[in-house]
Enzyme design. Structure first.
Site: not given
Ligand SMILES: Nc1nc(=O)c2c([nH]1)NC[C@@H]1CN(c3ccc(C(=O)N[C@@H](CCC(=O)O)C(=O)O)cc3)C=[N+]21
Length: 291
Positions: A54, A98, A121
């Site tokens: 991020k 987070q 968020d």
């Molecule tokens: N306050 C808060 N806001 C959130 O938005 C939040 C959070 N907490 N806690 C955790 C989750 C999870 N999350 C992700 C964001 C990007 C990918 C992402 O870019 N994933 C990649 C792969 C990443 C990998 O390889 O692990 C993809 O899907 O291509 C995944 C998960 C946001 N979250």
């Protein structure tokens, strides 16, 4: 049929580029960059990677990034004090704490403490209420990203049957609200739904957000449906979604992969919301629909 694989990475890169251009214009108009503060409590490895990603994406989109890493034993009072300080800081337009938080912390109390105008968020009850009632607020990043992918794929969504599998405050409920506002006929299914297959048989749109690997079977998908897979499950086979990808891809018209689908859009939408927050807080006009 072999489904089109929806390229969330490409869509996210395009969105980040548009946000980056508009962030530059904001800086020229206001004399400062849009700012995003991210708070991470504890050492969770996956969370640490997300927060680093991020931060990088924020800088690449011409915004200021403020990272706060607190120890795992941080108290509720200490975390609330940091949120209060970020609420008061004029350089900070968006605040993200987070999740998940360590057990001693009350996440709902922390999220409710964030100034709703900085709640990029979209987790504050005020923003959840705005979404539910059709007012302008901040929409949670994951469902917003899913909606953008659906619009790219399908154009007009009115009249389509959508089944959202999962009813969390973070994805399922706001996703259902967005699809309802887009004039879909929406069903919210969940772990206690009887005969999920019978509901999915009518679904032109499936959004899977149950948090269980390969929970949605290919045989349940209506031929020609569009399938959005929100799941991120770490298994022995690596990262897998909530949908049986191979099975679903053989009947659907289009499907998001994991990784490379919804995840990258989540981060891009966080930057979009931060850009919107910066404009609202300074009174500089932005056509948010055009981003
Ligand atoms: N306050 C808060 N806001 C959130 O938005 C939040 C959070 N907490 N806690 C955790 C989750 C999870 N999350 C992700 C964001 C990007 C990918 C992402 O870019 N994933 C990649 C792969 C990443 C990998 O390889 O692990 C993809 O899907 O291509 C995944 C998960 C946001 N979250």
């Amino acid at each position: 049929m072999t489904a089109t694989i929806i390229d969330g990475k490409a869509a996210a890169a395009a969105l980040r580029a548009r946000v980056g251009t508009l962030a530059e214009a904001f800086t020229a108009d206001s004399g400062r960059k849009p700012g995003l503060a991210v708070v991470l409590v504890g050492e969770d490895a996956a969370s640490s990677v997300y927060v680093r990603n991020k931060g990088k994406a924020t800088l690449a989109a011409n915004m200021a990034s403020f990272e706060h890493r607190l120890p795992a034993d941080t108290s509720q009072a200490e975390l609330i004090a940091l949120v209060d300080a970020l609420n008061r800081d004029d350089k900070v337009d968006g605040i993200l704490v987070q999740l998940p938080l360590p057990d001693q912390l009350d996440a709902q109390a922390v999220l409710t403490r964030i100034d709703p105008e900085k709640d990029v968020d979209g987790f504050h009850p005020v923003n959840a209420g705005r979404l539910a009632t059709g007012l302008n607020g901040f929409v949670p990043c994951t469902p917003l990203g899913c909606l953008m992918l659906l619009r790219d794929q399908l154009g007009e969504l009115a009249g389509l049957n959508a089944v959202v599998v999962g009813r969390s405050n973070i994805v399922g409920k706001p996703m259902a609200a967005l699809l309802t506002a887009a004039d879909c006929t929406v069903t919210i299914a969940h772990s206690r739904t009887r005969n999920l297959a019978a509901h999915l048989a009518h679904a032109d749109i499936v959004v899977a957000a149950v948090g269980r690997a390969k929970f949605v079977k290919g045989e349940w998908i209506k031929p020609g449906a569009t399938v959005i897979d929100v799941g991120i499950n770490r298994t022995e086979d690596g990262l897998v979604g909530d949908v049986d990808f191979e099975g679903a891809a053989s009947v659907a018209a289009a499907i998001t992969p994991v990784p490379g689908g919804v995840g990258p859009m989540t981060i891009a939408c966080l930057l979009r919301n931060t850009l919107v927050a910066a404009h609202r807080r300074t009174g500089i006009v932005l056509d948010a629909q055009a981003i």
